[in-house]
Design a protein around this motif. Structure first.
Motif, mmCIF file in Angstrom:
data_model
loop_
_atom_site.group_PDB
_atom_site.id
_atom_site.type_symbol
_atom_site.label_atom_id
_atom_site.label_comp_id
_atom_site.label_asym_id
_atom_site.label_seq_id
_atom_site.Cartn_x
_atom_site.Cartn_y
_atom_site.Cartn_z
ATOM 1 N N CYS A 1 0.838 -1.204 0.000
ATOM 2 C CA CYS A 1 0.000 0.000 0.000
ATOM 3 C C CYS A 1 0.868 1.247 0.000
ATOM 4 N N LEU A 2 1.961 1.196 0.744
ATOM 5 C CA LEU A 2 2.891 2.329 0.761
ATOM 6 C C LEU A 2 3.511 2.546 -0.619
ATOM 7 N N ALA B 1 3.780 5.650 -5.675
ATOM 8 C CA ALA B 1 3.617 5.681 -7.128
ATOM 9 C C ALA B 1 2.615 6.753 -7.563
ATOM 10 N N SER B 2 1.574 6.951 -6.766
ATOM 11 C CA SER B 2 0.572 7.951 -7.131
ATOM 12 C C SER B 2 1.000 9.366 -6.770
ATOM 13 N N GLY B 3 1.953 9.485 -5.873
ATOM 14 C CA GLY B 3 2.451 10.807 -5.480
ATOM 15 C C GLY B 3 1.680 11.384 -4.311
ATOM 16 N N PHE B 4 2.284 12.372 -3.696
ATOM 17 C CA PHE B 4 1.673 13.059 -2.562
ATOM 18 C C PHE B 4 1.103 14.379 -3.056
ATOM 19 N N ASP C 1 -2.696 12.976 1.898
ATOM 20 C CA ASP C 1 -1.773 11.909 1.506
ATOM 21 C C ASP C 1 -0.669 11.720 2.545
ATOM 22 N N TYR C 2 -0.208 12.811 3.128
ATOM 23 C CA TYR C 2 0.805 12.695 4.176
ATOM 24 C C TYR C 2 0.230 12.035 5.431
#
Length: 77
Positions: free
Chosen positions: A40-41, A46-49, A54-55
Motif C-alpha cells: 500500500c505504501l 507511485a501515485s504521489g503526494f 496523503d501525508y
C-alpha cells in the motif's frame, strides 16, 4: 504497594482469557498485515503526494505497519 491496591483478580483473569482466546488470530492478522501494508505504501508513492491528506495516510500506514510488525512478530514460532 499492598496487594489490595492491585486491580481485581477477576479483571486480570478476563484479560488473560481474552488474550489467550484472541492471541493467535490477532498475531496472524498482524503478521499478514505487516506483509501487505508495504505494498500500500508503494502504491501511495507511485501515485504521489498531492496534499496533506496523503501525508496523513502515509503516516497512518507507517504507524499501522510498525504496530503490525510488533504484534505479529511471534506468529508461528
Amino acid at each position: 504497594m499492598s496487594p489490595s491496591t492491585f486491580p481485581d483478580d477477576s479483571l486480570i483473569g478476563v484479560v488473560k482469557s481474552a488474550r489467550s482466546y484472541l492471541g493467535g488470530p490477532l498475531e496472524a492478522l498482524a503478521f499478514w498485515s505487516a506483509v501487505f501494508l508495504p505494498f500500500c505504501l508503494l502504491g501511495l508513492f507511485a501515485s504521489g503526494f498531492d496534499g496533506p491528506t496523503d501525508y496523513f495516510v502515509f503516516t497512518a500506514l507507517v504507524v499501522a505497519n510498525v504496530a503490525a510488525v510488533v504484534i505479529g512478530h511471534d506468529y508461528r514460532q
